[in-house]
Scaffold this active site. Structure first.
Site, PDB file in Angstrom:
ATOM      1  N   ASN A   1       0.851  -1.201   0.000  1.00 20.53           N
ATOM      2  CA  ASN A   1       0.000   0.000   0.000  1.00 20.53           C
ATOM      3  C   ASN A   1       0.878   1.239   0.000  1.00 20.53           C
ATOM      4  OD1 ASN A   1       0.525   0.827   2.857  1.00 20.53           O
ATOM      5  ND2 ASN A   1      -0.346  -1.197   3.221  1.00 20.53           N
TER       6      ASN A   1
ATOM      7  N   ASP B   1      -4.171  -6.124   5.039  1.00 20.87           N
ATOM      8  CA  ASP B   1      -5.178  -6.987   5.659  1.00 20.87           C
ATOM      9  C   ASP B   1      -5.144  -8.396   5.080  1.00 20.87           C
ATOM     10  OD1 ASP B   1      -6.133  -5.095   7.434  1.00 20.87           O
ATOM     11  OD2 ASP B   1      -7.393  -4.173   5.900  1.00 20.87           O
TER      12      ASP B   1
HETATM   13  O1  C5P Z   1      -7.683  -3.571  11.622  1.00 21.06           O
HETATM   14  P1  C5P Z   1      -7.666  -2.218  11.008  1.00 21.06           P
HETATM   15  O2  C5P Z   1      -6.793  -2.126   9.778  1.00 21.06           O
HETATM   16  O3  C5P Z   1      -9.036  -1.725  10.736  1.00 21.06           O
HETATM   17  O4  C5P Z   1      -7.057  -1.224  12.125  1.00 21.06           O
HETATM   18  C1  C5P Z   1      -5.965  -0.410  11.964  1.00 21.06           C
HETATM   19  C2  C5P Z   1      -5.065  -0.478  13.141  1.00 21.06           C
HETATM   20  O5  C5P Z   1      -4.734  -1.836  13.419  1.00 21.06           O
HETATM   21  C3  C5P Z   1      -3.739   0.214  12.950  1.00 21.06           C
HETATM   22  O6  C5P Z   1      -3.269   0.653  14.204  1.00 21.06           O
HETATM   23  C4  C5P Z   1      -2.854  -0.902  12.402  1.00 21.06           C
HETATM   24  O7  C5P Z   1      -1.484  -0.671  12.639  1.00 21.06           O
HETATM   25  C5  C5P Z   1      -3.365  -2.102  13.169  1.00 21.06           C
HETATM   26  N1  C5P Z   1      -3.301  -3.348  12.415  1.00 21.06           N
HETATM   27  C6  C5P Z   1      -2.492  -4.376  12.840  1.00 21.06           C
HETATM   28  N2  C5P Z   1      -2.490  -5.564  12.182  1.00 21.06           N
HETATM   29  C7  C5P Z   1      -3.275  -5.770  11.098  1.00 21.06           C
HETATM   30  C8  C5P Z   1      -4.116  -4.739  10.657  1.00 21.06           C
HETATM   31  C9  C5P Z   1      -4.106  -3.540  11.334  1.00 21.06           C
HETATM   32  O8  C5P Z   1      -1.770  -4.197  13.820  1.00 21.06           O
HETATM   33  N3  C5P Z   1      -3.234  -6.922  10.467  1.00 21.06           N
END
Ligand code: C5P
Length: 405
Positions: free
Chosen positions: A208, A277
């Protein structure tokens, strides 16, 4: 954050030309710079240049009648947060070590109330000589902060120890030391930063547009606040903060492993990384070959690193980030609740990804706090100050901060 007032003392050395860039960097960071030069420094770069860059008359003379009480040696340092001597010649270090005060700069250093930092610059043999090493040891014992020198090519054509630190490094080192208060003193902080890269084959992958700048800015702000900082970061070309322990990784799974390996002693975990993700379900060892048929890539979810750390028993205080393209408040509140974290910093991606500026909104138990749009470093400083107010006091709890349930 009040502007820092620095007295930049320059002594005679070829590295004096770097003083011009250093002044520009300091003023760019909002600092106020008063330049004082020795006679020898004026042989390498003119006070005219330094006056133009600092926006203030340069002082070179102990008997300067412009100072109302004619006590330049006392007055010039009284409103300063620090004196930085850069370059600091071997001769000047010797004078400082022995308390000599025979010109304006050495007198100012002796009569100061503020911290003194020196950035030595000299030929490698002058640096390595027993006399200089004795003097430097004495300066350290006297509480003077010695920044560098570095090793490398020297103006004399030799290679070795004695090069003055580069202006950008000096600027960062000085400002890190000056920013007060040390609200994270004694705290251990683990951060994630940058994007992750999920390999599809030997050359391609899913990633990304995260630059890593925000994560590194938060790391620097935590260092400024006195924390011990480890940053686990994905592929990035952003300038890493000096003084942080860096762990470079590529994929989300590597980032997860590095976080698990480093989280135990930490009081605070700040997940700034834009973790992919999903990753390709299958990663091919060799480059996939082109064909005329459509290709379907199956994606599989990556581990939620923040979710895992937030669920640890006796884990650190957790701060999450959220980059959204719409409905910032709705998504951010929902994400904070889903992850079970006490603080979430959210921003809209438009105009912030890859930019040097950001506009964060913080969500915590008390509600919503919008930070004014500013450089990522300024935003990071405000975020760190906010975190410090939420961190439970270890002295009273007798243990590490507890996470919110
Ligand atoms: O899960 P989501 O992407 O919606 O949330 C974002 C937050 O979660 C950010 O702080 C990101 O660094 C963390 N994150 C993580 N591991 C992932 C996805 C997001 O630590 N696989």
């Amino acid at each position: 954050m009040t502007a820092k007032r620095i007295l930049l003392g320059m002594t005679g050395g070829v590295a004096a030309y770097k003083g011009a860039e250093l002044t520009r960097l300091f003023t760019g960071e909002g600092a106020d710079v008063q330049v004082v030069m020795t006679q020898a420094a004026c042989a390498f770069i003119t006070p005219v240049t330094m006056q133009a860059l600092s926006g203030k008359p340069v002082h070179t003379d102990l008997w300067d009648a412009r100072i109302h009480n004619n006590m330049a040696h006392i007055e010039l340092s009284r409103d300063r947060d620090a004196i930085l001597v850069a370059p600091a010649s071997a001769d000047f270090l010797a004078k400082l070590a022995h308390g000599l005060a025979d010109d304006l700069l050495s007198t100012l250093c002796l009569a100061r109330e503020c911290p003194l930092l020196v950035a030595p610059a000299m030929n490698r043999q002058m640096w390595e000589s027993p006399a200089t090493q004795r003097n430097v040891a004495q300066l350290r014992a006297d509480g003077i902060i010695v920044l560098g020198p570095a090793s490398g090519d020297q103006a004399c054509g030799e290679v070795g120890m004695g090069r003055m630190l580069e202006p950008a490094d000096l600027c960062e080192d000085v400002l890190v030391r000056l920013h007060q208060p040390k609200v994270l003193a004694g705290r251990r902080v683990l951060l994630t930063a940058g994007p992750t890269f999920e390999a599809l084959d030997a050359v391609r992958g899913v990633t990304n547009r995260s630059s890593g700048k925000m994560g590194f800015a938060v790391a620097r702000a935590a260092l400024e606040a006195g924390a011990e900082v480890t940053v686990v970061h994905g592929p990035t070309t952003a300038a890493a903060p000096r003084g942080a322990r860096l762990v470079a990784v590529e994929s989300a799974r590597e980032m997860f492993e590095a976080v698990q390996a480093n989280v135990a002693p930490c009081d605070l975990f700040i997940a700034v990384a834009a973790v992919a993700d999903y990753r390709p379900a299958q990663s091919h060892e060799h480059k996939l070959k082109r064909s005329d048929r459509a290709m379907t890539i199956e994606l599989t979810p990556n581990p939620d690193i923040l979710g895992h750390v937030a669920a640890l028993k006796n884990g650190p205080f957790c701060v999450g980030f959220a980059a959204e393209s719409r409905d910032l408040d709705g998504y951010a509140q929902a994400k904070r609740a889903r992850k079970g974290i006490p603080l979430l910093a959210a921003n809209l991606v438009q105009g912030t990804i890859g930019s040097d500026e950001n506009e964060l909104v913080l969500f915590d138990d008390a509600g919503r706090h919008a930070l004014p749009r500013a450089s990522k470093l300024e935003q990071a400083r405000l975020l760190v100050a906010h975190i410090a107010r939420l961190l439970p006091d270890r002295a009273r709890s007798g243990t590490r901060p507890r996470r919110r349930r």
